[in-house]
Design an enzyme around this catalytic site. Sequence first.
Site, PDB file in Angstrom:
ATOM      1  N   LYS B  80       0.852  -1.187   0.000  1.00 48.29           N
ATOM      2  CA  LYS B  80       0.000   0.000   0.000  1.00 48.29           C
ATOM      3  C   LYS B  80       0.889   1.238   0.000  1.00 48.29           C
ATOM      4  O   LYS B  80       1.916   1.275   0.706  1.00 48.29           O
ATOM      5  CB  LYS B  80      -0.909  -0.024   1.240  1.00 48.29           C
ATOM      6  CG  LYS B  80      -2.005   1.047   1.244  1.00 48.29           C
ATOM      7  CD  LYS B  80      -2.929   0.891   2.469  1.00 48.29           C
ATOM      8  CE  LYS B  80      -4.079   1.894   2.466  1.00 48.29           C
ATOM      9  NZ  LYS B  80      -4.974   1.717   3.638  1.00 48.29           N
ATOM     10  N   SER B 155      -9.914   1.690   2.415  1.00 46.87           N
ATOM     11  CA  SER B 155      -9.016   2.490   1.607  1.00 46.87           C
ATOM     12  C   SER B 155      -7.957   1.672   0.874  1.00 46.87           C
ATOM     13  O   SER B 155      -7.390   2.146  -0.092  1.00 46.87           O
ATOM     14  CB  SER B 155      -8.327   3.522   2.484  1.00 46.87           C
ATOM     15  OG  SER B 155      -7.470   2.885   3.429  1.00 46.87           O
ATOM     16  N   SER B 179     -10.194  -0.665   6.594  1.00 43.45           N
ATOM     17  CA  SER B 179      -9.538  -0.439   5.301  1.00 43.45           C
ATOM     18  C   SER B 179      -8.810  -1.643   4.716  1.00 43.45           C
ATOM     19  O   SER B 179      -8.384  -1.596   3.568  1.00 43.45           O
ATOM     20  CB  SER B 179      -8.553   0.729   5.406  1.00 43.45           C
ATOM     21  OG  SER B 179      -9.252   1.946   5.343  1.00 43.45           O
TER      22      SER B 179
END
Lengths: 484, 477
Positions: B80, B155, B179
């Site tokens: 990420k 997210s 997330s």
Amino acid sequence: MTDTTTTDLAAPDAGLPGGWQMVIGLEVHCELSTATKLFCGCPNQFGSEPNTNVCPVCLGLPGSLPVANDAAVTYAMRLGRALHCEVKPSVFARKNYFYPDQPKDYQISQFDQPTNIEGWLELPDGIRIGIERAHIEEDTGKTSHVGGGGRIHEAGYSLVDYNRAGVPLVEIVGKADLRTPEQARQYVAELRSIILAIEVSDAKMEEGSMRVDANVSVRKADEPYGTRCEIKNLNSLRSLVRALDYEARRQIELLEDGERVIQQTRHWDEADGRTHTLRSKEEADDYRYFAEPDLVPLDPSAETLAAIDASIPTLPADRRQALATAAGVTPVEAAMAVERGLDDLALAAIEAGANPARVMTHVEHNLAADEAVRLDAANFAGLVTMETSGELTATQAKQVLAEMVETGGEPGAIAAARGFEAMETGALESLVDEAIAADPEAWAKFCAGDAKVTGAFVGYVMKATKGQADGKAVTELLRRRAAG
Amino acid sequence: MSPTSASTATAIAEAVRSGERSAREVVDEHLAAIEAREPELHAFNLVMADEARASADAIDRARAAGEQLGPLAGVPIALKDNLCTRGIPTTCSSRILEGWRPPYDATVVQRLAAAGAVAVGKTNLDEFAMGSSTENSAFGPTRNPHDTSRVPGGSSGGSAAAVAAGFAPLSLGSDTGGSIRQPAALCGVVGVKPTYGSVSRYGLVAFASSLDQIGPFATTVDDAALLLEVIAGHDPLDSTSIPQPAPSLRSELGRGVEGLRVGVIRELTGEGIAPDVARRVTAAADALAVAGAKVDEASVPAVAYGLSAYYLIAPAEASSNLARYDGVRYGLRVDASNSPEMMVASRTAGFGDEVKRRIMLGTYALSAGYYDAYYGKAQRVRTLIIRDFAAAYEDFDVLLSPTSPTTAFAFGDKTADPLTMYLNDICTIPSNLSGDPAVSVPYGVGDDGLPVGVQVLAPAMQEATMLRVAAALEASR
């Protein structure tokens, strides 16, 4: 500083007109002299090339996290204990405000649960000044404005050095117990000597490792506190005293002219001897404090606290008291010896039987701060005994002492080598007679009880003996002659 | 897209260690998959093809030299883009970090490298991890590999999509309010939010420090356990890191659920949960009962207030964490005549609307006069949630709920009203507030044929039991 009326601990005369009184509270920031910074492993070092003692943590780079430095925490607790504070379980908090030299745009400090609370510091005259709290926080970087004479508004650009960012600080918040600039000076001096005694900082006001902000207001005695102003940029004890004095008079002038004091932060200008508005505090700052989620609470064990207490040496106030008791003087009178670090020597000499008054005289007038190390207490006591037994005059003793400091020698040997021997009474008597004969007019006055002329006779004898005579013995002989 | 046994991380690592396959061959295969489909999906902000080939070659050389290879030898992994990677742009999908290259690696990135994993790219996310769809990315959204008209969740949408699309068998995400788990559910992969403090946050760009936790995405529970074993364990650089070594998880997975007490959370299975999703949770509970678990209804009353508490605590911490993006030291700077104006101009241009919205919410919640009513009260709710979970765990070993109230929704569906978007996290937020671990396991599909995730929750540090249950669910599909 709380805005309530308290009973004065003491209200000495600050020399203010018309019954006005000052109320002073000091906030002192002290940089801890740990090897590394508060939340990272960067060197805690003054004077390095800009931005060389930095890492992701003290630069506040994204993703970096603080880890509390155990040594800094221990130093802060030691300082708290030396100020008689209670060391409480505490938490770090974020103080949020934007400023270029603040790498994270928040400062890790402490808020509602500081490490040290409710202590006190004793001035040499025995007055205790309250300490509200002594909390741990990180220092900011340093901004310099380039161009425009270094002033922010006219500068072409600014440079920031983050070497100081993350240096451990303790902020010592004193209560509004101080009433005169002189007390404020004593408070800072005392705080500094405590900090030096427990070796947590070099406490140099000039280099900024000890920084003093003063909150000051004025009021008529026994009235509630007036509106206060905070004064910054106090870089020496002299600045502190001058700034407080100026600021009090400025506020009194305003009030006597029917105006009001506006709460604000003011900057002391050493060059023009005035304080100037820095920013108005009428709109209270909102720092949006909240508990720092990246750090865990500090909760020292009983053993840790005991070890910290054990690491604290005898503090200046106790040293003053010990010497005062031994020498039969007041703690104020003992202060100079303690400040100079000569109290252990004096105590040892008195213990060894030396006359306390003579010991104190030598310590205060004839020895410098670092001379105790080269002086053997037993020899020092021996010298004082030679003096009080009449073997040496005061002047001779002073000369012998100087040589003892220089060479580490023994007083008897030095006195002998210098040919100092107590003058025989017979020889002294004939010199006294000579002196009387030389000035019959003065002698008549002396016999009539006028002690002022004593000096003339003593001076005559001293001149004749090149200062080697014992002044007290001369005076005694004069008295005996006058008594017939 | 369902994983063949040869494409799992476990299988790849074994093949690379035994010399059956070269790390280079593995990485080239995955880079080819990325090249084929990435333009359509936009899972990555950056594909690190050259770096990935170089590290694969280094692993192959190490093997040739007879060195011991790590547990993730040659396994491609996607990171990420809020995890710091030394010398490689780390953007948080925000304009404000334009041009910034971290001078250091996050602890998890270091541990992955030491284990032999090969980072293939930095994945897209909602800006600063604020969102549930990746629609808040400054660089455009990621598309769901199962249906490109749908969001991948967020997210960590890029990390979920990357694993679902076969770009890498593993990826890392971060989970502040769901997330990892919500995009895992929407993309049909396994996603774990570990116990707060079990994985170091050092090098994870902070959103809400007391809630953020890094965790794995994988196609199988076994792979997720393998990755978690590598990244977990104490890190002295994170003060909130639990001082314990990484747990042994994989060895526990096959133990079954016989006798385990499983509670289905009543408050998270009723109103607000789509019927097709609720049916899959019931099916999961039934499957566990068949496998020998004692299944009952559980009650955790305070989770009803989780969302409200979360949207005070998380923005409050974010408002402070994001203050440092001021244009002074790194990232975007918009020049102005003095530094306060420069800061305002840089932040105005650099942050997207959702980030600004949360900074304002959080600033307000911490303001003098409002602190007690908002932030203070939210912290007390948090204490209640912790207490209610603790009470539930007296009667149950694990708890069960949906991961997300719906399957993947269409782009633009929830962007008009932030509150609708926030409701997506209603089932996942409580675990962040309590700090306990939770995992989302794919468990069939909804009426639209899109994946449904079932969430297994467990007490702090009970990942082994939690993953055992997840593995049983996986086996029962």
